[in-house]
Structures are given as structure tokens and as C-alpha cells.
Design an enzyme around this catalytic site. Structure first.
Site, PDB file in Angstrom:
ATOM      1  N   ARG A 123      -7.200   4.051  26.474  1.00  0.00           N
ATOM      2  CA  ARG A 123      -7.503   3.511  24.909  1.00  0.00           C
ATOM      3  C   ARG A 123      -6.621   4.342  23.948  1.00  0.00           C
ATOM      4  NH1 ARG A 123     -12.408   2.541  27.295  1.00  0.00           N
ATOM      5  NH2 ARG A 123     -12.657   0.334  27.713  1.00  0.00           N
ATOM      6  N   LYS A 145       6.728   2.855  15.643  1.00  0.00           N
ATOM      7  CA  LYS A 145       6.777   1.511  16.410  1.00  0.00           C
ATOM      8  C   LYS A 145       7.211   1.663  17.826  1.00  0.00           C
ATOM      9  CE  LYS A 145       8.605  -1.628  12.702  1.00  0.00           C
ATOM     10  NZ  LYS A 145       9.821  -2.417  12.664  1.00  0.00           N
ATOM     11  N   GLU A 187      23.540   2.442  12.733  1.00  0.00           N
ATOM     12  CA  GLU A 187      22.027   2.700  12.031  1.00  0.00           C
ATOM     13  C   GLU A 187      22.327   3.850  11.001  1.00  0.00           C
ATOM     14  OE1 GLU A 187      19.719   0.583  12.474  1.00  0.00           O
ATOM     15  OE2 GLU A 187      20.058  -0.124  14.403  1.00  0.00           O
ATOM     16  N   LYS A 229      14.131   7.921   6.680  1.00  0.00           N
ATOM     17  CA  LYS A 229      13.006   6.946   7.227  1.00  0.00           C
ATOM     18  C   LYS A 229      11.805   7.715   7.164  1.00  0.00           C
ATOM     19  CE  LYS A 229      12.264   4.294  11.095  1.00  0.00           C
ATOM     20  NZ  LYS A 229      12.529   3.908  12.571  1.00  0.00           N
ATOM     21  N   GLU A 239       5.048  -1.957   7.603  1.00  0.00           N
ATOM     22  CA  GLU A 239       6.198  -2.985   7.360  1.00  0.00           C
ATOM     23  C   GLU A 239       5.701  -4.054   6.508  1.00  0.00           C
ATOM     24  OE1 GLU A 239       9.294  -3.330  10.242  1.00  0.00           O
ATOM     25  OE2 GLU A 239       9.939  -5.309   9.199  1.00  0.00           O
ATOM     26  N   ARG A 243       9.045  -0.744   3.922  1.00  0.00           N
ATOM     27  CA  ARG A 243       9.790  -0.537   5.280  1.00  0.00           C
ATOM     28  C   ARG A 243      10.922  -1.721   5.646  1.00  0.00           C
ATOM     29  NH1 ARG A 243       7.096   2.184  10.762  1.00  0.00           N
ATOM     30  NH2 ARG A 243       8.817   1.968  11.949  1.00  0.00           N
ATOM     31  N   ASN A 247      15.769  -3.109   7.766  1.00  0.00           N
ATOM     32  CA  ASN A 247      16.124  -4.420   8.152  1.00  0.00           C
ATOM     33  C   ASN A 247      17.582  -5.023   7.636  1.00  0.00           C
ATOM     34  OD1 ASN A 247      13.923  -4.385  10.055  1.00  0.00           O
ATOM     35  ND2 ASN A 247      12.872  -5.856   8.749  1.00  0.00           N
ATOM     36  N   HIS A 250      19.975  -6.382   9.670  1.00  0.00           N
ATOM     37  CA  HIS A 250      19.204  -6.963  10.967  1.00  0.00           C
ATOM     38  C   HIS A 250      18.902  -8.183  11.092  1.00  0.00           C
ATOM     39  CE1 HIS A 250      19.208  -2.635  11.745  1.00  0.00           C
ATOM     40  NE2 HIS A 250      18.591  -2.622  12.699  1.00  0.00           N
ATOM     41  N   HIS A 254      20.261  -9.637  14.254  1.00  0.00           N
ATOM     42  CA  HIS A 254      19.208 -10.189  15.447  1.00  0.00           C
ATOM     43  C   HIS A 254      19.555 -11.621  15.745  1.00  0.00           C
ATOM     44  CE1 HIS A 254      15.717  -7.206  14.281  1.00  0.00           C
ATOM     45  NE2 HIS A 254      16.309  -6.604  15.343  1.00  0.00           N
ATOM     46  N   HIS A 266      23.215  -4.120  20.061  1.00  0.00           N
ATOM     47  CA  HIS A 266      22.636  -4.087  18.985  1.00  0.00           C
ATOM     48  C   HIS A 266      23.410  -3.583  17.813  1.00  0.00           C
ATOM     49  CE1 HIS A 266      19.072  -3.740  16.201  1.00  0.00           C
ATOM     50  NE2 HIS A 266      19.393  -2.504  15.939  1.00  0.00           N
TER      51      HIS A 266
HETATM   52  N1  LIG Z   1      10.858   1.835  17.723  1.00  0.00           N
HETATM   53  C1  LIG Z   1      11.630   1.807  16.748  1.00  0.00           C
HETATM   54  O1  LIG Z   1      11.481   1.809  15.361  1.00  0.00           O
HETATM   55  C2  LIG Z   1      13.118   1.454  17.199  1.00  0.00           C
HETATM   56  C3  LIG Z   1      14.142   1.493  16.231  1.00  0.00           C
HETATM   57  C4  LIG Z   1      15.571   0.994  16.788  1.00  0.00           C
HETATM   58  C5  LIG Z   1      15.695   0.744  18.127  1.00  0.00           C
HETATM   59  N2  LIG Z   1      14.577   0.731  18.886  1.00  0.00           N
HETATM   60  C6  LIG Z   1      14.765   0.564  20.434  1.00  0.00           C
HETATM   61  O2  LIG Z   1      15.640   1.214  20.988  1.00  0.00           O
HETATM   62  C7  LIG Z   1      16.135   0.851  22.055  1.00  0.00           C
HETATM   63  C8  LIG Z   1      17.708   1.209  22.112  1.00  0.00           C
HETATM   64  O3  LIG Z   1      17.641   2.793  22.038  1.00  0.00           O
HETATM   65  P1  LIG Z   1      18.919   3.514  22.483  1.00  0.00           P
HETATM   66  O4  LIG Z   1      20.014   2.850  22.039  1.00  0.00           O
HETATM   67  O5  LIG Z   1      18.621   4.863  22.369  1.00  0.00           O
HETATM   68  O6  LIG Z   1      18.955   3.049  24.242  1.00  0.00           O
HETATM   69  P2  LIG Z   1      18.631   3.668  25.655  1.00  0.00           P
HETATM   70  O7  LIG Z   1      17.516   4.429  25.378  1.00  0.00           O
HETATM   71  O8  LIG Z   1      18.765   2.686  26.674  1.00  0.00           O
HETATM   72  O9  LIG Z   1      19.841   4.681  25.688  1.00  0.00           O
HETATM   73  C9  LIG Z   1      21.158   4.304  25.849  1.00  0.00           C
HETATM   74  C10 LIG Z   1      21.691   5.034  27.133  1.00  0.00           C
HETATM   75  O10 LIG Z   1      21.913   6.507  26.944  1.00  0.00           O
HETATM   76  C11 LIG Z   1      21.845   7.476  27.906  1.00  0.00           C
HETATM   77  N3  LIG Z   1      21.383   8.382  27.360  1.00  0.00           N
HETATM   78  C12 LIG Z   1      20.282   8.806  26.582  1.00  0.00           C
HETATM   79  N4  LIG Z   1      20.508  10.050  26.227  1.00  0.00           N
HETATM   80  C13 LIG Z   1      21.683  10.651  26.830  1.00  0.00           C
HETATM   81  C14 LIG Z   1      22.471  11.951  26.571  1.00  0.00           C
HETATM   82  N5  LIG Z   1      21.915  12.874  25.755  1.00  0.00           N
HETATM   83  N6  LIG Z   1      23.434  12.039  27.232  1.00  0.00           N
HETATM   84  C15 LIG Z   1      23.922  10.957  28.167  1.00  0.00           C
HETATM   85  N7  LIG Z   1      23.457   9.756  28.012  1.00  0.00           N
HETATM   86  C16 LIG Z   1      22.269   9.431  27.375  1.00  0.00           C
HETATM   87  C17 LIG Z   1      20.490   6.515  28.375  1.00  0.00           C
HETATM   88  O11 LIG Z   1      20.267   6.935  29.749  1.00  0.00           O
HETATM   89  C18 LIG Z   1      20.949   5.108  28.288  1.00  0.00           C
HETATM   90  O12 LIG Z   1      21.800   4.659  29.700  1.00  0.00           O
HETATM   91  C19 LIG Z   1      15.993  -0.789  22.068  1.00  0.00           C
HETATM   92  O13 LIG Z   1      15.043  -1.062  23.103  1.00  0.00           O
HETATM   93  C20 LIG Z   1      15.418  -1.050  20.807  1.00  0.00           C
HETATM   94  O14 LIG Z   1      14.487  -2.039  20.913  1.00  0.00           O
HETATM   95  C21 LIG Z   1      13.173   1.117  18.523  1.00  0.00           C
HETATM   96 ZN   LIG Z   2      18.439  -1.383  14.271  1.00  0.00          ZN
END
Ligand SMILES: NC(=O)c1ccc[n+]([C@@H]2O[C@H](COP(=O)([O-])OP(=O)(O)OC[C@H]3O[C@@H](n4cnc5c(N)ncnc54)[C@H](O)[C@@H]3O)[C@@H](O)[C@H]2O)c1
Ligand SMILES: [Zn+2]
Length: 363
Positions: A123, A145, A187, A229, A239, A243, A247, A250, A254, A266
Site C-alpha cells: 500500500r 508520475k 525534451e 520542471k 496536471e 503542468r 505537453n 506532445h 502522441h 518518442h
Molecule cells: N514519468 C514521467 O513524467 C515521464 C516523462 C517522460 C517519459 N516517461 C517515460 O520514460 C520512458 C522512456 O525513458 P528513457 O528514454 O529513459 O528510456 P529507457 O528507460 O528505455 O532507456 C533507454 C535505453 O538506454 C539504456 N540506458 C539507460 N541509461 C544508460 C546509460 N547511462 N548508458 C547506456 N545506456 C543506458 C537503457 O537500458 C535503455 O536501453 C517511457 O516509458 C516514457 O513513458 C515518463
Molecule cells: Zn515527452
């Protein structure tokens, strides 16, 4: 640099954000203070663990708590409830209890999943983030998020759960593949466009230094993005208003991701979405076309697409947009720039205008 997020009405700091070279070396010690002797479990992205475990030891950085560490193959394809269940069971086998803290070490997928797991495990337990991609360092690790995907769409199950602390160590970016740097830069460019003209000029003049991962340039970019941020989240955690500015790019982005059945990454989709929103603003005479050219140049400098592949017709993108509109809130919120660093929100813009813009960007 040290920042904190303080949500109105709570009177307390919910998240501490530390941005510095070597921040990773402090995680274990800081955690003991945060958790006051309760257990901590580090959950590593498998890929990051294999690249960084030896490196971290060489730098004298602890890579787990005395309670242990787990590894998981975090990827968009495993960002599912099934993954949450696997992780939860592994934590229980490792001795986690309702006082334990969870630490995500990895990109945005690891952060979103571990954050969500922490929101529901027994929980709710505290969680902490050590983001290792540029996207996670400037965006996903901040703001609380969390969630997982469904076959029907991304991030459809989730919760708001603020991390107690985030350690942002630019050293991790030294091993990040160029493709992932580019995705994160989409971003960063977004942040500059919606709220920070000084950052915009900095990226324009320092893209090469950022690409070379020079420490000072990275520090500047990371702190500007996190500061922005953090302010936005403080004003509007859930949001309901402010917030939504995040977007920018986006809404169309999206729709492009969806219309391409997620074959377009993305960041690429966001770049196209920023071009679309900005072009719409230009077509209404609300944004200078010379600055649209600057956006285009900056995206190109980062090999981010500024044209929409011909296979994605305006019709398919508009269909995906209206499906989103029905699902989300019954209205399309468009964030449009009025100058670099400043935006306005427009509800339900004329879709004929948008169609013209999408046609003009077909390439
Ligand atoms: N919570 C939020 O506010 C928010 C905002 C934007 C995106 N997201 C989410 O984030 C996700 C995308 O995140 P991402 O782009 O970090 O992708 P990811 O976590 O898949 O990482 C991308 C790749 O990089 C590799 N990697 C990570 N760190 C590394 C490093 N230091 N050296 C070498 N390789 C490395 C990972 O293993 C992976 O293969 C999506 O699922 C998206 O929905 C969330
Ligand atoms: Zn984004």
C-alpha cells in the site's frame, strides 16, 4: 545544485533533487539518513548495471544497500503489470517490508515502473530515483508520475507518487548511446521553448559541447530543465492546469507515435509535434517565422526530424488526435508558443488549420 519540490498545502519538502558529478557516490549514505535505518532495495536496469557496476566500483561508488539489489530488464515491452508483479515477488523474497525504500537506477522505464511499484507495494513505500538517461534526468524522474503500459496504450495504469529524492549524476551520460541523447534533447529543446529563453540560446551555442558530454554544459542543461520542471510541478502536481505546458509538442507528437504504431521514437515524434504546434502559431501570426526557422535548425542539429513521413497522412494523425481527445478529457489542449520561452494554451483549435500545417510539414 540542490533543489526541492514543495507541494502547496503540505508544508513539507516532498522531493529533494541533487544534481552533481559524483552524486551517485552519495546515494547509499544519503539513503540511510532518509530511511533512518529501514531497509533499502536498489533496482537496477539490467543494461545499466552491466555497463556501470564495475565502473562505479572503480569510482568508489556503492552500488547497493546492505539489504541488496535486484536487476530487471526494463524496456517499453516489459513496462507492464506483469513486470510489477515479478518485481514485487522478488522484493518479498529478498525481505522487503512496508518500511522499505525502493531505489530505481536506470532510464525512464525503470523510474516509472519502480515508482509505480512503490506506490502499490504494501500500500505504498517511499521511492528514490537515480536517473541514468538524459530523458530521465531532465524529465521523467521529476514530478511523481509513475505507471505502466497496457496493450491499448502507454502509461494507462499509474499513480502520482513523488520520489523522496532524486540523484542526478551527469557522469552516467558518458555511456549513453547518441540515439538516446537525441531523444532526451527533444525534451530539453521543449523545456527551453516553453519556459527558458536563456537555456534556448545556450543550447544553440553549445550543442557540440553537450554532444561531447562536457561536464559544465551538461550541468547547465540539467539544472535549468530540473529547475523549470520542479517549479511547474509545485504549481500543479496533478496536471489540472499549469503542468499541461509540459505537453508542448506532445499533443501532435502522441498522435504521430500512435499513428506510426509506435515505430517512431518518442523524442522524434515530439520534435515533429513541436514543429506542428509552432507552425500553427506562425500561421495565426502569433509566432515569428524566423524563430520557427531556429527551432528547425536546432532540431536538425540534433538529428531530430522536422518533417512528417509521407506515410503518416494528416488524416491518420487527425484520427489519432480525436481518439485521444475522446479518451483524455473531451477537449484538445494545444500549447502554442508565442515567443521562445513563452506559450499560451488554446482549446480545440480549428482542425482545418492544423490539417494545412500537417500538409505543409509532409516530407
Ligand atoms: N514519468 C514521467 O513524467 C515521464 C516523462 C517522460 C517519459 N516517461 C517515460 O520514460 C520512458 C522512456 O525513458 P528513457 O528514454 O529513459 O528510456 P529507457 O528507460 O528505455 O532507456 C533507454 C535505453 O538506454 C539504456 N540506458 C539507460 N541509461 C544508460 C546509460 N547511462 N548508458 C547506456 N545506456 C543506458 C537503457 O537500458 C535503455 O536501453 C517511457 O516509458 C516514457 O513513458 C515518463
Ligand atoms: Zn515527452
Amino acid at each position: 545544485m540542490r533543489l526541492s519540490i514543495q507541494l502547496p498545502g503540505t508544508g513539507e519538502r516532498v522531493s529533494e533533487i541533487m544534481i552533481e558529478e559524483g552524486a551517485m557516490g552519495r546515494v547509499r549514505g544519503d539513503l540511510e539518513v532518509f530511511l533512518g535505518g529501514r531497509k533499502a532495495f536498489w533496482i537496477w536496469d539490467e543494461n545499466v548495471a552491466s555497463i556501470w557496476t564495475e565502473r562505479a566500483r572503480g569510482l568508489g561508488w556503492p552500488v547497493q544497500s546492505r539489504d541488496g539489489a535486484i536487476r530487471f530488464r526494463f524496456a517499453e515491452s516489459t513496462k507492464r503489470l506483469a513486470g510489477i508483479e515479478m518485481l514485487a515477488r522478488e522484493l518479498i523474497r529478498a525481505g522487503a517490508d512496508r518500511g522499505s525504500g525502493l531505489v530505481a537506477v536506470g532510464g525512464g522505464v525503470a523510474g516509472d515502473m519502480v515508482g509505480f511499484l512503490a506506490a502499490v507495494f504494501m500500500r505504498g513505500v517511499p521511492h528514490f530515483q537515480v536517473p541514468t538517461t538524459l530523458l530521465a534526468q531532465v524529465d521523467s524522474s521529476i514530478g511523481g508520475k509513475t505507471g505502466v503500459d497496457l496493450p491499448e496504450g502507454k502509461n494507462l495504469l499509474g499513480a502520482f507518487h513523488q520520489p523522496r529524492a532524486v540523484w542526478i549524476d551527469p557522469r552516467f551520460l558518458s555511456t549513453l548511446p547518441p540515439r538516446e541523447m537525441r531523444q532526451g534533447m527533444a525534451e530539453v529543446i521543449k523545456t527551453a521553448m516553453i519556459g527558458d529563453e536563456v537555456l534556448w540560446r545556450f543550447i544553440e551555442s553549445h550543442s557540440d559541447a553537450i554532444r561531447r558530454r562536457e561536464a559544465e554544459s551538461l550541468a547547465r542543461v540539467l539544472s535549468a530543465c530540473c529547475l523549470f520542471k520542479a517549479h511547474v510541478v509545485e504549481e500543479d502536481e496533478k496536471e489540472s492546469g499549469r503542468r499541461r505546458v509540459l505537453n508542448f509538442g506532445h499533443t501532435v507528437g502522441h498522435a504521430i507515435e500512435k499513428a506510426s504504431e509506435y515505430s517512431i521514437p518518442h523524442g522524434d515524434a515530439v520534435a515533429m509535434g513541436m514543429m506542428a504546434a509552432t507552425s500553427l502559431s506562425v500561421s495565426w501570426g502569433r509566432f515569428p517565422s524566423s524563430d520557427l526557422a531556429r527551432l528547425e535548425r536546432l532540431c536538425r542539429a540534433w538529428e531530430l526530424p522536422t518533417r512528417i513521413p509521407a506515410a503518416l497522412t494528416p488524416g491518420t494523425i487527425l484520427d489519432a488526435l480525436s481518439a485521444d481527445k475522446k479518451r483524455v478529457s473531451g477537449a484538445l489542449h494545444f500549447v502554442l508558443p508565442v515567443s521562445i520561452g513563452k506559450t499560451v494554451e488554446v482549446m480545440d483549435p480549428d482542425l482545418n488549420d492544423l490539417e494545412q500545417v500537417l500538409k505543409s510539414l509532409a516530407g
